[in-house]
Design a protein around this motif. Structure first.
Motif, PDB file in Angstrom:
ATOM      1  N   ARG A 178      -8.588   1.192 -38.713  1.00 30.13           N
ATOM      2  CA  ARG A 178      -8.981   1.003 -40.108  1.00 30.13           C
ATOM      3  C   ARG A 178     -10.349   0.330 -40.187  1.00 30.13           C
ATOM      4  O   ARG A 178     -10.684  -0.519 -39.364  1.00 30.13           O
ATOM      5  CB  ARG A 178      -7.941   0.157 -40.849  1.00 30.13           C
ATOM      6  CG  ARG A 178      -6.576   0.827 -40.952  1.00 30.13           C
ATOM      7  CD  ARG A 178      -5.559  -0.145 -41.522  1.00 30.13           C
ATOM      8  NE  ARG A 178      -4.225   0.451 -41.540  1.00 30.13           N
ATOM      9  CZ  ARG A 178      -3.649   0.920 -42.635  1.00 30.13           C
ATOM     10  NH1 ARG A 178      -4.269   0.874 -43.789  1.00 30.13           N
ATOM     11  NH2 ARG A 178      -2.438   1.435 -42.577  1.00 30.13           N
ATOM     12  N   THR A 179     -11.102   0.691 -41.220  1.00 29.55           N
ATOM     13  CA  THR A 179     -12.441   0.139 -41.407  1.00 29.55           C
ATOM     14  C   THR A 179     -12.353  -1.280 -41.938  1.00 29.55           C
ATOM     15  O   THR A 179     -11.761  -1.535 -42.991  1.00 29.55           O
ATOM     16  CB  THR A 179     -13.240   0.997 -42.414  1.00 29.55           C
ATOM     17  OG1 THR A 179     -13.242   2.349 -41.963  1.00 29.55           O
ATOM     18  CG2 THR A 179     -14.666   0.494 -42.546  1.00 29.55           C
ATOM     19  N   ARG A 180     -12.965  -2.222 -41.197  1.00 31.57           N
ATOM     20  CA  ARG A 180     -13.008  -3.604 -41.665  1.00 31.57           C
ATOM     21  C   ARG A 180     -14.260  -3.800 -42.512  1.00 31.57           C
ATOM     22  O   ARG A 180     -15.322  -3.269 -42.204  1.00 31.57           O
ATOM     23  CB  ARG A 180     -13.012  -4.580 -40.496  1.00 31.57           C
ATOM     24  CG  ARG A 180     -11.737  -4.560 -39.682  1.00 31.57           C
ATOM     25  CD  ARG A 180     -11.686  -5.713 -38.703  1.00 31.57           C
ATOM     26  NE  ARG A 180     -11.660  -7.000 -39.393  1.00 31.57           N
ATOM     27  CZ  ARG A 180     -11.625  -8.177 -38.754  1.00 31.57           C
ATOM     28  NH1 ARG A 180     -11.607  -8.202 -37.426  1.00 31.57           N
ATOM     29  NH2 ARG A 180     -11.607  -9.309 -39.433  1.00 31.57           N
ATOM     30  N   PRO A 181     -14.167  -4.580 -43.584  1.00 25.52           N
ATOM     31  CA  PRO A 181     -15.330  -4.774 -44.451  1.00 25.52           C
ATOM     32  C   PRO A 181     -16.348  -5.717 -43.832  1.00 25.52           C
ATOM     33  O   PRO A 181     -16.025  -6.531 -42.956  1.00 25.52           O
ATOM     34  CB  PRO A 181     -14.706  -5.394 -45.702  1.00 25.52           C
ATOM     35  CG  PRO A 181     -13.515  -6.141 -45.183  1.00 25.52           C
ATOM     36  CD  PRO A 181     -12.977  -5.306 -44.057  1.00 25.52           C
ATOM     37  N   ASP A 182     -17.566  -5.623 -44.303  1.00 25.95           N
ATOM     38  CA  ASP A 182     -18.633  -6.534 -43.883  1.00 25.95           C
ATOM     39  C   ASP A 182     -18.311  -7.950 -44.356  1.00 25.95           C
ATOM     40  O   ASP A 182     -17.887  -8.154 -45.516  1.00 25.95           O
ATOM     41  CB  ASP A 182     -19.956  -6.055 -44.481  1.00 25.95           C
ATOM     42  CG  ASP A 182     -21.087  -7.024 -44.233  1.00 25.95           C
ATOM     43  OD1 ASP A 182     -21.575  -7.069 -43.092  1.00 25.95           O
ATOM     44  OD2 ASP A 182     -21.476  -7.739 -45.189  1.00 25.95           O
ATOM     45  N   VAL A 208      -2.609   3.045 -51.836  1.00 24.12           N
ATOM     46  CA  VAL A 208      -1.336   3.610 -51.375  1.00 24.12           C
ATOM     47  C   VAL A 208      -1.444   4.027 -49.917  1.00 24.12           C
ATOM     48  O   VAL A 208      -0.594   3.687 -49.087  1.00 24.12           O
ATOM     49  CB  VAL A 208      -0.934   4.816 -52.253  1.00 24.12           C
ATOM     50  CG1 VAL A 208       0.320   5.489 -51.694  1.00 24.12           C
ATOM     51  CG2 VAL A 208      -0.714   4.380 -53.697  1.00 24.12           C
ATOM     52  N   LEU A 209      -2.503   4.762 -49.588  1.00 27.73           N
ATOM     53  CA  LEU A 209      -2.678   5.258 -48.223  1.00 27.73           C
ATOM     54  C   LEU A 209      -2.859   4.110 -47.238  1.00 27.73           C
ATOM     55  O   LEU A 209      -2.489   4.221 -46.068  1.00 27.73           O
ATOM     56  CB  LEU A 209      -3.879   6.203 -48.157  1.00 27.73           C
ATOM     57  CG  LEU A 209      -3.761   7.488 -48.970  1.00 27.73           C
ATOM     58  CD1 LEU A 209      -5.059   8.268 -48.942  1.00 27.73           C
ATOM     59  CD2 LEU A 209      -2.609   8.341 -48.462  1.00 27.73           C
ATOM     60  N   ALA A 210      -3.433   3.005 -47.706  1.00 28.16           N
ATOM     61  CA  ALA A 210      -3.659   1.849 -46.837  1.00 28.16           C
ATOM     62  C   ALA A 210      -2.420   0.975 -46.702  1.00 28.16           C
ATOM     63  O   ALA A 210      -2.431   0.008 -45.928  1.00 28.16           O
ATOM     64  CB  ALA A 210      -4.823   1.020 -47.385  1.00 28.16           C
ATOM     65  N   VAL A 310     -17.248  -1.680 -48.789  1.00 31.98           N
ATOM     66  CA  VAL A 310     -16.776  -0.535 -48.018  1.00 31.98           C
ATOM     67  C   VAL A 310     -15.800  -1.035 -46.956  1.00 31.98           C
ATOM     68  O   VAL A 310     -16.160  -1.847 -46.099  1.00 31.98           O
ATOM     69  CB  VAL A 310     -17.949   0.217 -47.353  1.00 31.98           C
ATOM     70  CG1 VAL A 310     -17.425   1.370 -46.498  1.00 31.98           C
ATOM     71  CG2 VAL A 310     -18.907   0.731 -48.413  1.00 31.98           C
ATOM     72  N   GLY A 311     -14.564  -0.572 -47.045  1.00 39.98           N
ATOM     73  CA  GLY A 311     -13.565  -0.982 -46.072  1.00 39.98           C
ATOM     74  C   GLY A 311     -12.185  -0.520 -46.488  1.00 39.98           C
ATOM     75  O   GLY A 311     -11.959  -0.117 -47.629  1.00 39.98           O
ATOM     76  N   ASP A 312     -11.264  -0.580 -45.564  1.00 38.58           N
ATOM     77  CA  ASP A 312      -9.867  -0.281 -45.850  1.00 38.58           C
ATOM     78  C   ASP A 312      -9.370  -1.261 -46.904  1.00 38.58           C
ATOM     79  O   ASP A 312      -9.634  -2.471 -46.838  1.00 38.58           O
ATOM     80  CB  ASP A 312      -9.063  -0.413 -44.557  1.00 38.58           C
ATOM     81  CG  ASP A 312      -7.586  -0.243 -44.773  1.00 38.58           C
ATOM     82  OD1 ASP A 312      -7.126   0.906 -44.810  1.00 38.58           O
ATOM     83  OD2 ASP A 312      -6.895  -1.273 -44.920  1.00 38.58           O
ATOM     84  N   VAL A 313      -8.628  -0.760 -47.890  1.00 38.94           N
ATOM     85  CA  VAL A 313      -8.196  -1.616 -49.002  1.00 38.94           C
ATOM     86  C   VAL A 313      -7.303  -2.752 -48.515  1.00 38.94           C
ATOM     87  O   VAL A 313      -7.467  -3.913 -48.924  1.00 38.94           O
ATOM     88  CB  VAL A 313      -7.462  -0.785 -50.075  1.00 38.94           C
ATOM     89  CG1 VAL A 313      -6.875  -1.682 -51.153  1.00 38.94           C
ATOM     90  CG2 VAL A 313      -8.414   0.224 -50.698  1.00 38.94           C
ATOM     91  N   GLY A 314      -6.357  -2.455 -47.635  1.00 39.58           N
ATOM     92  CA  GLY A 314      -5.462  -3.497 -47.144  1.00 39.58           C
ATOM     93  C   GLY A 314      -6.202  -4.553 -46.345  1.00 39.58           C
ATOM     94  O   GLY A 314      -6.000  -5.759 -46.537  1.00 39.58           O
ATOM     95  N   ALA A 317      -8.350  -6.658 -48.757  1.00 43.20           N
ATOM     96  CA  ALA A 317      -7.556  -7.577 -49.574  1.00 43.20           C
ATOM     97  C   ALA A 317      -7.090  -8.773 -48.750  1.00 43.20           C
ATOM     98  O   ALA A 317      -7.113  -9.925 -49.222  1.00 43.20           O
ATOM     99  CB  ALA A 317      -6.365  -6.844 -50.178  1.00 43.20           C
ATOM    100  N   ARG A 318      -6.678  -8.527 -47.512  1.00 43.97           N
ATOM    101  CA  ARG A 318      -6.243  -9.639 -46.658  1.00 43.97           C
ATOM    102  C   ARG A 318      -7.390 -10.595 -46.343  1.00 43.97           C
ATOM    103  O   ARG A 318      -7.213 -11.826 -46.356  1.00 43.97           O
ATOM    104  CB  ARG A 318      -5.620  -9.093 -45.364  1.00 43.97           C
ATOM    105  CG  ARG A 318      -4.190  -8.580 -45.556  1.00 43.97           C
ATOM    106  CD  ARG A 318      -3.562  -8.156 -44.250  1.00 43.97           C
ATOM    107  NE  ARG A 318      -4.042  -6.848 -43.830  1.00 43.97           N
ATOM    108  CZ  ARG A 318      -3.500  -5.692 -44.198  1.00 43.97           C
ATOM    109  NH1 ARG A 318      -2.468  -5.680 -45.018  1.00 43.97           N
ATOM    110  NH2 ARG A 318      -3.979  -4.559 -43.759  1.00 43.97           N
ATOM    111  N   GLU A 319      -8.566 -10.036 -46.081  1.00 40.11           N
ATOM    112  CA  GLU A 319      -9.710 -10.904 -45.782  1.00 40.11           C
ATOM    113  C   GLU A 319     -10.167 -11.677 -47.018  1.00 40.11           C
ATOM    114  O   GLU A 319     -10.594 -12.830 -46.921  1.00 40.11           O
ATOM    115  CB  GLU A 319     -10.853 -10.076 -45.188  1.00 40.11           C
ATOM    116  CG  GLU A 319     -10.500  -9.499 -43.819  1.00 40.11           C
ATOM    117  CD  GLU A 319     -11.715  -9.065 -43.020  1.00 40.11           C
ATOM    118  OE1 GLU A 319     -12.836  -9.484 -43.368  1.00 40.11           O
ATOM    119  OE2 GLU A 319     -11.530  -8.319 -42.038  1.00 40.11           O
ATOM    120  N   LEU A 320     -10.079 -11.052 -48.190  1.00 43.04           N
ATOM    121  CA  LEU A 320     -10.426 -11.767 -49.417  1.00 43.04           C
ATOM    122  C   LEU A 320      -9.454 -12.929 -49.654  1.00 43.04           C
ATOM    123  O   LEU A 320      -9.869 -14.038 -50.025  1.00 43.04           O
ATOM    124  CB  LEU A 320     -10.381 -10.807 -50.610  1.00 43.04           C
ATOM    125  CG  LEU A 320     -11.604  -9.924 -50.824  1.00 43.04           C
ATOM    126  CD1 LEU A 320     -11.323  -8.871 -51.886  1.00 43.04           C
ATOM    127  CD2 LEU A 320     -12.808 -10.777 -51.238  1.00 43.04           C
TER     128      LEU A 320
END
Length: 548
Positions: A178-182, A208-210, A310-314, A317-320
């Motif tokens: 999964r893509t991790r956000p900056d 949903v997909l994430a 830009v990143g995987d939603v899940g 959200a966890r990093e936020l």
């Protein structure tokens, strides 16, 4: 073994467990080989229905959908379903026979690759016997990993060629990280969330997909946000006390008021298109907009945003949430007992309305509310397109996003019944409901026979106003004659009985006792011809008219 047989076996090895199709000479062998390799096969009566069944199966099961059609007219018949799947970014492989290279005068010869590309799908081809396994693997991989509808052309001369004896068995696509956000983007988004007093999170299919429900609910709890979804995210926050349901034209008055009052809107895997934002009206004029998506070109595609991540939603959200906890941030925001009480009492079914039922017709809102009460909690709802579609979407709950099939990316009528069949095949443990208008039901009438033949425990509910209702309510107030969009009443219940299903006509609430008996038994399909009051205008359509 021929190449056609090798292709069928390869697809089964790659993970295809179910195929839908209309079989002709050009796709007979490959389809038979797939079935002999263990895949289930459902024969549709029309090629677009076959593709839409595969589309819905993919949405509900999480697998790559597979459909099979003949070359030429079989392929052109499939184009509407293929376009819906392409616009919805459904992972799908359409196996399509194709004319031999030398058959330049064949009456079946058309440029299928160009037509697939024009529909937004990815054209692929089995080029030679030597490359066949690599070609199939590439097509399946693109469908699975890029979430694309892929049309795989199978030229007849290549299909008939002997399969090379030493071809390696294809390997299923490996999972992708999964893509991790900056980190800087996360910090900037956390700054905005920390300043927000009334945040709202709108989650779409990307969430949903994430598998991002828990992460988004955690983030919402930290920030005091209410939770809503796009139509394709419907059900993601089922049972959440601060969940508002679907945003946009389907939003209840309470949900719309809370969304309009938000000072920050976080779009989590949602595009914020005109339908989700009710033509922009549900984003307050001073609201900050933050958008999270795994694809760069989705950021700001439909409206300006203040910050794109830009990143995987899940993952995002966890990093936020981690960033906010590190700051010691926790806010009440919208999460007060008063707001919870407003949400609990503000669902569509709680809104007062003057029942428009007559001696011969049932109010479509009353119909939908009672269906929601009758159906068991474990349900799936597939909705066709048309004026009627807001009522089941607004009044009938679903347990999760896999319980909602909404073929609206191309806004074609006639796909809902096929979508319900695909969903029912994917989740036989659930009661599947096909919610259709009479126009879409009659356009797809051949698939009523498919439902009867398969004996699926499927509830087909037709909101029958004997018209193309959207056009009636669009042009009628302008004084236009409506004879070209109104029709004599059709006995759709009789069509159901003729096709091997039970059929019942509903004109009043008492007639729904037949549905209650069916729910208790579910020994086969039931077609409900609900004669709905034609003068009741759907709320979402009224909103769309006002916006224009």
């Amino acid at each position: 073994m021929t190449v056609a047989e090798a292709v069928g076996r390869a697809l089964a090895a790659l993970g295809c467990r179910q195929v839908f199709g209309v079989v002709g000479s050009g796709n007979f062998v490959v389809t038979r080989a797939l079935a002999e390799a263990g895949a289930g096969f459902v024969a549709a009566r029309h090629e677009t229905a076959a593709v839409t069944m595969a589309d819905a199966y993919a949405r509900v099961s999480g697998e790559v959908g597979v459909a099979s059609v003949h070359q030429g007219p079989g392929f052109t018949n499939a184009l509407t379903g293929l376009t819906e799947a392409a616009k919805s970014r459904t992972p799908l492989v359409l196996l399509a026979g194709d004319t031999s290279a030398a058959a330049v005068r064949s009456n079946f010869r058309i440029d299928q690759a160009a037509m697939a590309a024009a529909a937004g799908a990815v054209p692929e081809r089995v080029h030679t016997a030597a490359s066949a396994l690599a070609d199939v693997t590439r097509a399946f991989r693109r469908a699975a990993l890029e979430r694309r509808a892929v049309a795989l052309m199978l030229p007849l001369d290549v299909q008939a060629a002997p399969d090379p004896p030493d071809g390696a068995a294809p390997a299923a696509p490996a999972p992708v990280t999964r893509t991790r956000p900056d980190a800087g983007a996360v910090a900037a988004a956390a700054d905005l969330l920390a300043r927000a007093e009334r945040p709202a999170i709108v989650a779409g299919r990307g969430a949903v997909l994430a598998g991002a429900r828990e992460a988004l609910e955690d983030l919402a709890g930290l920030t005091g946000a209410v939770l809503a979804t796009s139509a394709l995210g419907n059900g993601l926050f089922a049972g959440q006390p601060y969940g508002l349901g679907i945003a946009g034209g389907f939003a209840s008055p309470v949900a719309a008021d809370l969304l309009r009052g938000a000072d920050l809107v976080l779009a989590a895997g949602a595009s914020l298109n005109m339908w989700t934002t009710r033509h922009g009206a549900l984003v307050g004029p001073g609201a900050t907009v933050v958008q999270i998506d795994c694809e760069v070109d989705a950021i700001g595609a439909h409206r300006p945003v203040d910050l794109g991540v830009v990143g995987d939603v899940g993952e995002t959200a966890r990093e936020l949430a981690a960033a906010l906890r590190a700051r010691g941030h926790a806010a009440t925001g919208y999460r007060t007992p008063e707001v919870a009480a407003r949400i609990a009492a503000g669902r569509w079914r709680d809104q007062p309305y003057a029942d428009g039922g007559t001696a011969d017709t049932i109010d479509p809102r009353t119909l939908s509310i009672h269906l929601d009460r009758i159906l068991p909690p474990e349900r799936a709802l597939a909705i066709d397109s048309g004026h009627f579609m807001g009522w089941p979407a607004m009044y009938i709950d679903v347990p999760d996003p896999q319980g909602f099939v909404f073929t609206q990316a191309f806004q074609s009528i006639g796909l809902g019944l096929a979508g319900a069949i695909g969903a029912a095949v994917a989740r036989p443990d659930r009661v599947t409901v096909a919610a259709l208008g009479d126009g879409g039901a009659l356009m797809a009438a051949g698939e009523i026979e498919t439902v009867g033949r398969l004996g699926l425990p499927l509830l087909v509910v037709v909101y029958n106003d004997a018209a193309y209702g959207a056009e009636v309510h669009h042009f009628g107030p302008q004084g236009e004659p409506l004879d070209i969009v109104r029709f004599p009443d059709t006995d759709i219940a009789a069509l159901g009985r003729a096709a091997g299903a039970e059929g019942v006509t509903v004109r009043r609430v008492e007639d729904l006792a037949a549905v209650e008996r069916w729910v208790a038994d579910r020994s086969g399909p039931l077609v409900v011809d609900a004669k709905v009051t034609p003068t009741v205008v759907a709320e979402w359509l009224s909103e769309a008219f006002r916006a224009h």
